[in-house]
Structures are given as C-alpha cells and as structure tokens.
Design an enzyme around this catalytic site. Structure first.
Site, PDB file in Angstrom:
ATOM      1  N   HIS A  35     -44.952 120.099  31.580  1.00  0.00           N
ATOM      2  CA  HIS A  35     -46.091 120.281  30.688  1.00  0.00           C
ATOM      3  C   HIS A  35     -45.756 121.510  29.852  1.00  0.00           C
ATOM      4  CE1 HIS A  35     -48.732 117.574  33.230  1.00  0.00           C
ATOM      5  NE2 HIS A  35     -47.640 117.743  33.941  1.00  0.00           N
ATOM      6  N   HIS A  88     -48.753 115.309  24.900  1.00  0.00           N
ATOM      7  CA  HIS A  88     -47.483 116.041  24.893  1.00  0.00           C
ATOM      8  C   HIS A  88     -46.533 115.449  23.854  1.00  0.00           C
ATOM      9  CE1 HIS A  88     -48.139 117.137  29.438  1.00  0.00           C
ATOM     10  NE2 HIS A  88     -48.985 117.756  28.628  1.00  0.00           N
TER      11      HIS A  88
END
Length: 590
Positions: A579, A536
């Site tokens: 996310h 990420h």
C-alpha cells in the site's frame, strides 16, 4: 510563507520550480527543494481549505471521507489537515487515495517487486535505494505497553527509520481478531514475519500505521512536510488552483527537446499563468498527471487529434480486491470491532475518549498476510500459471502482446512461479466490511479482504475532451484477462479453507458470500459483483525505456522535454504487493 490566497500574488513572479499537486509526493518534494534557500518553489493545489477535521485525523473511521463532496477538494490550513491531489482530481474522486484519506496502513513491498523496476530498464531503482529513502521518511515508535500487554509485537530496528517526518507506530488493534487469524495461519504452516519492513513480507504479520502515538492522530504529508516548513520564505502554496496544462517555450533546446515555461491554471472561472525558470514537476497523481500531459499536447497524436489538441510531442503510452465476512463467536471473548460504531451513542463516547488518548477510535488495521499463489492448492495453481505462460507466449508470437508488455509479463510470471514470493494478499478488517445493512445489535464480525497485487489485465486513462475540467476517461479493464479472476478465486477459496483450522474454525461463521455459494462459478460471480478498487492506481506515466512505451526516464524526466518531470505513483511501471505511501522523494537535481 503563509498560504497564498489569490493568483494575483503570483503576478510578475518567476519560480525556480512549479510543483503541481500538494499531495503525498508533491509536498515531500517541495519540502526537500525548499531546504535550499536559493530555490524558490511554488506548489499549485486544486484543493480548497480545511481546518481541523476529525474525519481526517482520527483513526477507525475508514472510508468516512470517500464520496463526501466536502473532501473533493481540500488542503489543511491549521493543524493536521490535508486533502490531497491524486484522489481529489479523478472522476471517481477516490481512485488513488492519499495520505489524508487512506486506511493508515504503513506497508512496504517485497524487495523483488522494487528490483523489478530496475530489470525493466531503470538503473538505480532497486530495493536498496528504495529502503534507504523510505526509512528517511519515517519516525518509528515501538508499540506502547497498553498494546504489548495484550499481544506481542516484534520489530527489527535495522529496518525502521527513526528521524523522518512521518510518525509510524503499531496502533491499538483488534488483537483478538489478529490472534485468531495469525494463529490459524501458523497452524496451517505459514510463517510469522518478525519485521516485514526489510524486504521479506512473505508470511503473516502485524503492520504499523502512520499514526502519532502521542495524539493517536493521523501523521501524513501535511503534518510532516507542509506544516513544519510553511514559514520558509521560498515555499509558496496556492490552493484552488486547477492546473490545466503545461506551457511551452517557442524554442527547443539543442537536442530538440521541448522546454516548459510554466503552467496554465484555473482559479475560480479565470485562467492564470505561473512561470517556471527551471522545472515543472507534475505530482498530481496517477489519474491527473497523465491527463495534464495530454492536455499539454504530449501523448499519442491519434488520441489528441480526436479531442482537438495540437500534438507538441508524440509520446504514445499504453489492485482491486474482494472480501469475505464472518460472524464472530463472542461467547468466550469480547471482540472489539468497528461494528460497535453502528450505535451512535457508542461512537460519540468513543470520540470523546479519543481526546483523552483512550477508546476504540485509536484502532488500526494491522493483520496482514502475503502468500505465494501456491499456498492454496499447489497443483491447481501450478496448472493455472502454466496455462497463463503458454497463452502469453502464443499471443506474443502472434504480435497481440507487444515485446515491451511481454517483458513485464516475464517478471510477473517469475513471481507467480516462485513459492517464496507473494502474489496473494489478505487483510484483516475488524468489522463488517461494506455492510449492505447495519450489523445486528451485539453482533461482531471479521472481514478478510483479498487483494490482487499483480494484475495481468491492463487498463488506460485518457483525456476525453480538451476541456481541463472534464475528468479523463478511466477504464481499468478489470478481469479483461481471466487469469485475474482466477487468482481472486484462489484467494477466496484459501480464506474459506481457514474454517477447517483452529482457532478460526471455532470462532468464525461465514456471512458473506454465505453457505448458498458453493461452486467456483458462484464464487466468481460473487467476486465480480462485489469487488472494488483499492485506490492504488499506478503506471499511467510509466518509468520505462522510451522504446518500451515509457513516459519518463529513470530521472523521472518526461521523454522529449528538457525540464518536465512526473513525481508520483503514475511512474511505477509494475504494481507492487504493498500500500504505497512509504517512499520519500529525492531532490530533483539531475
């Protein structure tokens, strides 16, 4: 317009917009821009071509494409396929993830994390605006009866989009594991969140996945933004096109800003040029977008000089997780976990069943908890935060920490000190995560992943040569600030505390790190030797005021340029507890 096949098809053509990268952001943006029939858009994608692929489409094969050379570069041609931009173009070839390779989790951040963008000097970048556009991207389907008969699912229709291009639903899940986890947290006094998609995520909940419940296949940027619009005559896409740099006009605008005239890209072993009349938009991901800017002469002259790149514009700019594994007691429950795929015959039959809309290959990751750091031991964690705050103040006063970074730390400290805001993330993985060896036949496991959402440490990404085919240097600086290690330690100790509470106590026996790991020092060593990235990456082209080290302004335009924007996760100035694949892109009209 069908996929372009060679650069020759671009000869003597000028496009209004050139979008670099056919990934999650790039395709969303291109599909929006081409809604205007008068806008001619070219998307350049480094990836090659894939047909239908079950490793991409079918759930429960989490991470199956990671490290596989076939997926280093790829784009869908037939149905349902896509291999991204942001993951494909980084050194590890897996770092940022993409909507074609992620674990299907459809998660939105707490409202405070998004509001922090505005506090850092970006008007209009707040939760209300984010919610509006993220809802526009999704088409939510409530859980089907097969699921709700086994486990109740709750949602608030006010927090869900219903007309977007990405199908989102509550998938088939390892409900017995989720029940153990959620009931245990409930018995520890932690609330269950009715619907975590409205900005309040603190507590435990069942998450949705980006899956089409009609086919139980992945729904993502290719199926939502490319395939439905590929016949638009103004939507052009060329694969196998590795963009090496932005090209600049010899003239500047009236304000002295650089003007992009197009991009240079490599196809095969040949350099080519694509010309843009209006804008060049980088959506190459948080690794590649800053790399392209530096190769284009935009960045710190000190760094560019080392790699023999002339400085066109002086613009200096300055989520990982661990896990614990428990063996499940199967005496009183038939826990359906991904461990069963260790049996090749079972996996083969499960894939066959998937074609009929049945079987374990519809399984998604659904069990989550986002909790304040104080959830583990309030007095200990308060002392930890107090020590961090004093350290930051002292280093800011001495000049070691810049005023710009101090602003970010101030926001992060406010989250840490608020017992209603989450800083700890726990994810239920239905199986033995990152197994060092195949699980014993018949054994079933539950892994609890612990994610560091708001790291204090800062890393960097820079070009290491003037060769565009050399991957940039990436240094995430994990645990440079010891506080990050201490936070993951608190995560692990919280997970271990679950064994004192039912029903976790009666159903789960720790396997990793195991009973021989008893001290904080041993647990820290376990974390340091096993933790990995969550893929990420963010903040490498931060949206901040220029004086604070920002690369782009609130309109995502690169400072010092008239017509270059960055539209991907690299602009996010602070990491969020989520996310991130849920945001839609606004038409770049200002």
């Amino acid at each position: 317009m069908p996929l372009l096949t060679t650069p020759d098809e671009l000869a003597n053509k000028t496009f209004d917009y050139i979008v670099v990268g056919a990934g999650t952001s790039g395709l969303a943006l291109a599909s929006r821009l081409t809604e205007d029939a008068g806008s001619n858009v070219l998307v350049l994608e480094a990836g090659g071509v894939h047909g239908e692929d079950s490793l991409v489409d079918v759930p429960a094969q989490l991470g199956a494409t990671f490290g596989n050379p076939k997926y280093d570069w790829g784009f869908p041609v037939v149905k349902q396929e896509h291999a991204n931009n942001s993951r494909a173009q980084l050194a590890a070839r897996q770092g940022c993830g993409s909507s074609a390779m992620n674990f299907f989790c459809w998660i939105k951040p707490p409202a405070e994390d998004v509001n922090a963008f505005e506090k850092l000097g970006n008007p209009g970048w707040n939760w209300n605006e984010f919610e509006k556009y993220s809802k526009k991207s999704e088409k939510f389907h409530p859980a089907v009866k097969e699921i709700t008969d086994k486990y109740p699912h709750t949602y608030d229709e006010n927090f869900r989009g219903t007309d977007g291009p990405i199908n989102v639903t509550d998938p088939i899940h390892a409900h017995t594991l989720d029940k153990i986890f959620i009931d245990t947290l409930g018995n520890k006094g932690i609330k269950h969140v009715t619907d975590p998609y409205g900005g309040d995520v603190t507590g435990t909940y069942l998450a949705s996945n980006n899956v089409d419940p009609k086919t139980w296949k992945r729904s993502y940027s290719a199926t939502g933004y490319w395939l439905p619009h590929q016949d638009r005559p103004n939507f052009h896409l060329l694969t196998g096109a590795h963009v090496s740099r932005v090209l600049w006009s010899d003239e500047k605008d009236a304000d002295g800003n650089l003007i992009a005239s197009g991009v240079e890209f490599i196809s095969g072993d040949k350099k080519n040029v694509a010309t843009a009349a209006k804008e060049v938009i980088l959506s190459a991901g948080a690794i590649k977008s800053p790399h392209i800017l530096e190769l284009s002469g935009v960045g710190s002259s000190e760094i560019l000089k080392k790699i023999d790149i002339p400085t066109k514009l002086e613009l200096p700019w300055k989520h990982h997780f661990a896990w614990l594994v428990y063996e499940l007691d199967t005496t009183n429950a038939d826990h359906q976990t991904l461990d069963q795929f260790a049996d090749p015959e079972f996996a083969k039959e499960s894939l066959r069943l998937h074609a009929e809309g049945k079987g374990l290959h519809r399984t998604g990751i659904t069990g989550f908890a986002f909790l304040p750091l104080s959830s583990r031991a309030p007095e200990e964690t308060a002392a930890l935060i107090d020590a961090l705050e004093k350290d930051i103040k002292a280093r800011t006063a001495s000049g070691e920490i810049s005023p710009a970074l101090a602003k970010q730390y101030e926001i992060q400290l406010s989250v840490l000190k608020d017992d209603k805001l989450p800083d700890m993330e726990f994810i239920i993985f239905p199986g033995y995560f990152m197994a060092r060896e195949p699980p014993a036949p018949g054994k079933r496991y539950i892994s609890i992943l612990t994610a560091l959402n708001h790291p204090i440490s800062r890393g960097y990404i820079h070009a290491k040569s003037n060769n565009p085919e050399d991957h940039p240097e990436i240094n995430p600086n994990y645990f440079k600030e010891n506080f990050d290690l201490k936070v993951l330690l608190e995560h692990a100790k919280f997970v271990r505390s679950l064994t004192d509470t039912e029903p976790f106590k009666s159903n789960c026996t720790e396997v990793q790190p195991g009973p021989n790991v008893t001290t904080d020092e041993q647990l820290e060593d376990y974390i340091k030797t096993t933790h990995i990235t969550t893929f990420h990456t963010a903040g490498s082209c931060s949206m901040l005021p220029r004086e604070d080290g920002g690369v782009v302004d609130p309109n995502l335009k690169v400072y010092g340029t008239k017509n270059v924007r960055v539209v991907d996760l690299s602009v996010v100035p602070l990491h969020v507890a989520a996310h991130m694949q849920t945001a839609d892109i606004i038409k770049a009209g200002n």
